[in-house]
Scaffold this motif. Sequence first.
Motif, mmCIF file in Angstrom:
data_model
loop_
_atom_site.group_PDB
_atom_site.id
_atom_site.type_symbol
_atom_site.label_atom_id
_atom_site.label_comp_id
_atom_site.label_asym_id
_atom_site.label_seq_id
_atom_site.Cartn_x
_atom_site.Cartn_y
_atom_site.Cartn_z
ATOM 1 N N ALA A 121 0.350 -7.393 7.865
ATOM 2 C CA ALA A 121 -0.777 -8.207 7.395
ATOM 3 C C ALA A 121 -0.928 -8.162 5.880
ATOM 4 N N GLN A 122 -0.778 -6.994 5.305
ATOM 5 C CA GLN A 122 -0.945 -6.863 3.859
ATOM 6 C C GLN A 122 0.109 -7.678 3.112
ATOM 7 N N GLU A 123 1.330 -7.690 3.604
ATOM 8 C CA GLU A 123 2.389 -8.455 2.951
ATOM 9 C C GLU A 123 2.102 -9.957 3.015
ATOM 10 N N VAL A 124 1.663 -10.427 4.168
ATOM 11 C CA VAL A 124 1.319 -11.845 4.317
ATOM 12 C C VAL A 124 0.185 -12.217 3.362
ATOM 13 N N ALA A 125 -0.889 -11.438 3.385
ATOM 14 C CA ALA A 125 -2.056 -11.735 2.546
ATOM 15 C C ALA A 125 -1.719 -11.634 1.058
ATOM 16 N N THR A 126 -0.927 -10.657 0.689
ATOM 17 C CA THR A 126 -0.560 -10.465 -0.720
ATOM 18 C C THR A 126 0.263 -11.627 -1.245
ATOM 19 N N VAL A 127 1.223 -12.080 -0.454
ATOM 20 C CA VAL A 127 2.057 -13.202 -0.891
ATOM 21 C C VAL A 127 1.209 -14.479 -0.989
ATOM 22 N N ALA A 128 0.359 -14.720 -0.008
ATOM 23 C CA ALA A 128 -0.524 -15.896 -0.083
ATOM 24 C C ALA A 128 -1.391 -15.814 -1.331
ATOM 25 N N TRP A 129 -1.989 -14.647 -1.568
ATOM 26 C CA TRP A 129 -2.849 -14.445 -2.747
ATOM 27 C C TRP A 129 -2.064 -14.687 -4.039
ATOM 28 N N ALA A 130 -0.853 -14.147 -4.119
ATOM 29 C CA ALA A 130 -0.053 -14.264 -5.350
ATOM 30 C C ALA A 130 0.289 -15.725 -5.653
ATOM 31 N N TYR A 131 0.739 -16.454 -4.645
ATOM 32 C CA TYR A 131 1.078 -17.861 -4.869
ATOM 33 C C TYR A 131 -0.154 -18.654 -5.294
ATOM 34 N N ALA A 132 -1.295 -18.368 -4.669
ATOM 35 C CA ALA A 132 -2.528 -19.066 -5.042
ATOM 36 C C ALA A 132 -2.973 -18.690 -6.448
ATOM 37 N N THR A 133 -2.895 -17.427 -6.782
ATOM 38 C CA THR A 133 -3.288 -16.963 -8.113
ATOM 39 C C THR A 133 -2.471 -17.664 -9.193
ATOM 40 N N LEU A 134 -1.195 -17.884 -8.900
ATOM 41 C CA LEU A 134 -0.321 -18.558 -9.857
ATOM 42 C C LEU A 134 -0.431 -20.089 -9.766
ATOM 43 N N GLY A 135 -1.163 -20.577 -8.775
ATOM 44 C CA GLY A 135 -1.250 -22.017 -8.582
ATOM 45 C C GLY A 135 0.066 -22.614 -8.124
ATOM 46 N N HIS A 136 0.879 -21.794 -7.500
ATOM 47 C CA HIS A 136 2.207 -22.221 -7.038
ATOM 48 C C HIS A 136 2.077 -22.690 -5.592
ATOM 49 N N ARG A 137 1.931 -23.980 -5.404
ATOM 50 C CA ARG A 137 1.678 -24.557 -4.078
ATOM 51 C C ARG A 137 3.001 -24.814 -3.360
ATOM 52 N N ASP A 138 3.344 -23.931 -2.456
ATOM 53 C CA ASP A 138 4.559 -24.042 -1.653
ATOM 54 C C ASP A 138 4.106 -24.243 -0.206
#
Length: 186
Positions: A45-62
Amino acid sequence: MTTFTGQEVANTAWAYAKLGVNHGALMEALSERAMQGGFLSTWNAQEVATVAWAYATLGHRDELLMAALANRTMGDGFLTTFKPLDVANTAWAYATLRIKDKALMAALARRAMQADLLAMFKPQELANAGWAYATLGLRSKLLMTALAWRTMEEQFLSTAKSQEVAMFAWTYAKLAIRDEALMSAL
């Protein structure tokens, strides 16, 4: 990258997001690694949430990656492993990227409303979760009632920062949910 573990993908994405460095080629390579056949099924769960958070923080919409993360989240009992921070960060990420995945958000809401988990939410996690639903225009009366209940628990607001209190008020106003007890408590 092909040998990266889920934790290494998450740690790398987190580091770049924390530093505010949107390295497009790296983010695409991390995304490709994440979506290699069956690899996401090994993530916690932490890996999923962290990656989602990181992409959003960077505004990288994949969108492909976010759809894959949503599928992993909603897979066979996986959501029961989510802690408050995982729920809040995942909801926040989708809202920040303006990805309105109603099935995912409904599943996250159900997880957040579980009494054992709801009682563990800290003010920032609760504020971010509420903000996410309001930002996406997802008006769940049950979720908002549960969040209000948690907010009004003894000592909860005394630990909240002013920005979090403002976010609680904004969330309910944005969703046009009039909760007089909550508004009085804030």
